[in-house]
Design a protein around this motif. Structure first.
Motif, short mmCIF file in Angstrom:
data_model
loop_
_atom_site.label_atom_id
_atom_site.label_comp_id
_atom_site.label_asym_id
_atom_site.label_seq_id
_atom_site.Cartn_x
_atom_site.Cartn_y
_atom_site.Cartn_z
N PRO A 344 -8.15 -2.89 -11.33
CA PRO A 344 -9.18 -2.57 -12.33
C PRO A 344 -8.92 -3.34 -13.61
N PHE A 348 -11.30 -0.60 -18.10
CA PHE A 348 -11.52 0.50 -17.15
C PHE A 348 -10.30 1.43 -17.15
N LEU A 365 -16.90 -1.68 -15.90
CA LEU A 365 -17.26 -2.17 -14.57
C LEU A 365 -18.47 -3.10 -14.65
N GLN A 366 -19.47 -2.71 -15.42
CA GLN A 366 -20.67 -3.54 -15.56
C GLN A 366 -20.34 -4.89 -16.19
N SER A 390 -11.62 -6.80 -7.98
CA SER A 390 -11.49 -5.90 -9.13
C SER A 390 -12.64 -4.88 -9.16
N VAL A 391 -13.85 -5.37 -8.92
CA VAL A 391 -15.01 -4.47 -8.91
C VAL A 391 -14.85 -3.38 -7.86
N MET A 394 -12.30 -0.66 -8.73
CA MET A 394 -12.83 0.33 -9.67
C MET A 394 -13.80 1.29 -8.98
N LEU A 395 -14.61 0.76 -8.08
CA LEU A 395 -15.55 1.61 -7.36
C LEU A 395 -14.83 2.59 -6.44
N ASP A 401 -17.47 2.85 -3.70
CA ASP A 401 -17.43 1.54 -3.04
C ASP A 401 -18.33 1.57 -1.81
#
Length: 470
Positions: A344, A348, A365-366, A390-391, A394-395, A401
């Motif tokens: 992350p 975050f 995240l955005q 990384s995205v 975080m999800l 996710d």
């Protein structure tokens, strides 16, 4: 950075300081199963699911206990109303709760004890309180046993109230009480109540009081002192106040941190079966994809009141589709990534360490997704691989996710939104039929899906569907 959580008792942010280094014990009050779960209930489940995921991401070994209240006044009233055994209603709605866990991607609790399975621990705790002078047997012959609130000087500290300012406890008639604010630890069996709802004790047959149930179960599974006790803010008083008083009066340290999520309102008041303004999880997921409902519940800070509206739910679904669309485009370009290696971003981590600040975490995240879209435009697939990793990391923390269970294998591009809604509704209908043992309907729905080219696989995390050949 140390993880900080808002402690309702001290009314301040506190650093997480586990009783046992490296391990975190959490107890949060589960559902009273006189009815199926609505989305107000499930908000709490999602909040503590995210907390668990973040703590595990931070390297902690987490034990999470969520009880099932399957015996209390509400259960008996529902049984009488429907003319059915109270325990049959409890079991049906417990299954509905599990279905809601599954459909919204919540990891099952480490332990999910039923109140009816822990009566011996409750009786033992009452005995300790009587011996210590904090409880007494009613003198009216009812067989009730009450906690003496005047015997515990700290009573009211969790909700910041003085005893003299409190209203009478409404859990039993006042005749057998020394003080109208004394609350029931044990309720003697009454004429007309089913014999199945009573157990033998030194004070006669009866059943436990609601508050006692949670104290006994928390102590059994987490010990005399544990890290976090949570639930909806509406439980702070009298339920959690009473839990803390009786547990500490019995000699336990009990919870170090009290963590309460705010309510999800509908029509200006909290969503509650007693108010009659509930939206059942099983019904809402017929109109919106479960992962979009989870995003809606995650997006607000857990201590913020959420005023439900269909418009806000649609906006949340649209916002998540944009996130999902990026993940799918980036996955097609990169061929996929190992999400376990993803990290992350710093913003975050800072947001999640600061009392699970989901809005700030989603903003971070955005920001990473914006960078990823630029990498797609630049054709830099190698840098995109790290960005996607990384995205997705975080999800995963947020349980969102789209390529992880239980969402993996379901269609989900923004152009397929209508198909998703229709298929999810049919899958949910099939699950309801299976839960009701209506296998004829369940098989008919599955045949309809198969004929449309949709394959359904039943997994431990619920039904998973995919388009044949993809």
């Amino acid at each position: 950075m140390t993880i900080r959580l808002y402690d309702t008792a001290s009314r301040e942010l506190r650093d997480l300081d586990p009783v046992v280094p490296g391990r975190v014990g959490i107890y949060h009050c589960g559902l009273t199963v006189q009815g199926p779960p609505h989305i107000g209930h499930i908000r709490k489940e999602v909040v503590f699911d995210v907390l668990r995921r973040w703590l595990e991401r931070a390297g902690y070994e987490v034990t999470i206990v969520a009880n099932v209240t399957d015996i209390d006044d509400k259960m008996l009233a529902k049984g009488e109303e429907l003319g059915r055994p109270w325990y049959a209603i409890a079991y049906e709605n417990e299954r509905e709760l599990h279905a809601a866990y599954d459909v919204l991607g919540c990891i099952p609790p480490t332990y999910e004890p039923r109140a009816t399975g822990h009566v011996p621990e409750m009786v033992e705790m009452i005995g300790t309180l009587v011996e210590r002078g904090h409880a007494y047997v009613a003198e009216d012959g009812s067989g009730d046993v009450y906690f003496d609130v005047r015997s515990w000087p700290s009573y009211g500290e969790l909700s910041n109230q003085r005893i003299d300012d409190m209203q009478a406890a409404e859990d039993a008639p006042p005749e057998g009480k020394r003080d109208v604010r004394d609350f029931a630890l044990w309720k003697g069996h009454k004429p007309g109540e089913p014999e199945t709802a009573s157990w033998p004790t030194p004070w006669g047959r009866g059943r436990p009081g609601w508050h006692l149930e949670c104290s006994a179960m928390a102590g059994k599974y987490l010990g005399e002192e544990f890290d976090i006790h949570g639930g909806g803010l509406d439980l702070r008083f009298p339920h959690h106040e009473n839990e803390q008083a009786q547990s500490r009066a019995a000699g336990q340290q009990f919870a170090r941190v009290w963590m309460h999520n705010a309510m999800l309102n509908l029509g200006g008041s909290k969503m509650a079966k007693s108010v009659g303004n509930t939206l059942l999880v099983s019904e809402v997921v017929k109109r919106v994809r479960p992962i979009a409902l989870r995003y809606y519940l995650v997006a607000a800070h857990y201590r913020s009141v959420v005023e439900y509206s269909e418009e806000a739910l649609v906006e949340a679904a649209t916002a998540f589709e944009r996130i999902e669309g990026f993940v799918q485009r980036a996955t097609e370009i990169t061929g996929g990534v190992d999400v376990s290696t993803g990290l992350p971003c710093a913003e975050f981590i800072e947001a999640m360490d600061d009392d699970l600040s989901a809005p700030a975490a989603l903003a971070a995240l955005q920001g990473v997704i914006v960078e990823g879209n630029k990498l797609i435009g630049d054709g830099d697939s190698e840098a995109l691989r790290g960005n996607l990793s990384s995205v997705r990391a975080m999800l995963v923390v947020l349980g969102l996710d789209p390529l992880a269970e239980p969402w993996a294998g379901t269609a989900g591009t923004s152009t397929d939104a209508a198909l998703n809604t229709l298929v999810e509704a049919l899958v949910a209908q099939r699950q309801e039929a299976r839960a009701a043992k209506d296998f004829t309907t369940a098989d008919r729905v599955r045949d309809q899906l198969t004929a449309a080219g949709i394959e359904v696989e039943d997994t431990a995390n619920g039904a998973r569907w995919s388009v044949r050949g993809t």
